[in-house]
Design a protein around this motif. Structure first.
Motif, PDB file in Angstrom:
ATOM      1  N   ILE A  35     -14.326  -0.839   2.132  1.00 23.43           N
ATOM      2  CA  ILE A  35     -13.151  -1.708   2.136  1.00 23.43           C
ATOM      3  C   ILE A  35     -13.661  -3.063   1.480  1.00 23.43           C
ATOM      4  CG2 ILE A  35     -13.808  -2.686   4.490  1.00 23.43           C
ATOM      5  CD1 ILE A  35     -10.366  -2.002   3.099  1.00 23.43           C
TER       6      ILE A  35
ATOM      7  N   VAL B 213       0.860  -1.154  -0.022  1.00 21.28           N
ATOM      8  CA  VAL B 213       0.109   0.040  -0.022  1.00 21.28           C
ATOM      9  C   VAL B 213       0.843   1.277  -0.035  1.00 21.28           C
ATOM     10  CG1 VAL B 213      -1.767   1.248   1.222  1.00 21.28           C
ATOM     11  CG2 VAL B 213      -1.803  -1.250   1.442  1.00 21.28           C
TER      12      VAL B 213
ATOM     13  N   ILE C 154      -6.571   0.705   6.046  1.00 16.44           N
ATOM     14  CA  ILE C 154      -6.482  -0.312   4.797  1.00 16.44           C
ATOM     15  C   ILE C 154      -5.604  -1.337   5.230  1.00 16.44           C
ATOM     16  CG2 ILE C 154      -5.383  -0.709   2.490  1.00 16.44           C
ATOM     17  CD1 ILE C 154      -5.867   2.177   1.824  1.00 16.44           C
TER      18      ILE C 154
END
Length: 224
Positions: free
Chosen positions: A105, A5, A16
């Motif tokens: 998500i 990420v 995340i």
């Protein structure tokens, strides 16, 4: 999955990472484009999640750079820039998917799954052929042996390319006629023999060992 990420907003990155961890994935975070670039090339990831607006190296430049370096890992852009032009620009830069902020998500997880279910990309076609010190650059149309430049006519180049692509194997006269001259019949000429002779004079003469060999009753083979 192991996921990289690249996100400079610490709160978003932490969200995340923790969400992906709950789903059983291993996520690593880099806070700027330069670190993301180095990690993408040095480490083995299943997917890259990249923000568009990054310090050091912006997301578009990051993706273009890793694609230019040969990295084929799937990429999802995650960005607040959600216009049509922004999406198109991201995909044309080399990304495989584009998700706008704010995001769910669950949708991100679904998109990750969809990417990893795609069949692997075929490796790019070779652009340089090498056989025992003989090297052919297909892009620059350049042939060298032991570093020495060899000047070939177009048909000689095509003939040598076919032999190099099939090195260590026997290539028959009929196969060469079809592949190099596009003859689907035997024209009853010695065109193959003539060009083989010319090739030998250029790539074998004055070198310590020959590469082009005649296989009696069968054809030709290129090997050390």
């Amino acid at each position: 999955m192991r996921i990289l990420v690249v996100e400079d907003d610490a709160e978003t990155a932490a969200y995340i990472r923790s969400s992906l961890a709950q789903a059983g994935h291993q996520a690593e975070v880099r806070a700027n484009g330069r670190e993301g670039f180095l990690s993408a090339l040095d480490e083995d990831y299943d997917v890259l999640i990249i923000d568009r607006m990054l310090p050091g190296l912006d997301g578009l430049s990051l993706v273009k750079s890793i694609r230019s370096a040969g990295c084929r890992t799937p990429v999802i852009f995650l960005s607040a820039l959600g216009g049509i032009d922004d999406r198109v620009e991201g995909l044309e830069a080399g990304a495989d998917d584009y998700l706008t902020k704010p995001f769910s998500i669950l949708e991100l997880s679904a998109r990750l799954g969809a990417l990893t279910r795609r069949p692997p990309l075929r490796p790019e076609e070779e652009t340089v052929l090498k056989v025992a010190g003989l090297e052919m650059d297909l892009i620059r149309r350049k042939v060298t042996r032991a570093g020495r430049l060899i000047d070939l006519q177009p048909r000689e180049f095509s003939l040598l390319e076919h032999l190099m692509r099939h090195s260590e194997r026997v290539v028959t006269r009929s196969m060469l006629l079809e592949a190099v001259w596009n003859f689907h019949f035997d024209p009853r000429t010695n065109v193959v023999e003539t060009h083989i002779s010319r090739l030998r004079a250029k790539i074998d003469k004055d070198f310590p060992f020959p590469l082009i060999h005649t296989i009696r009753g069968a054809g030709y083979s290129l090997h050390a």
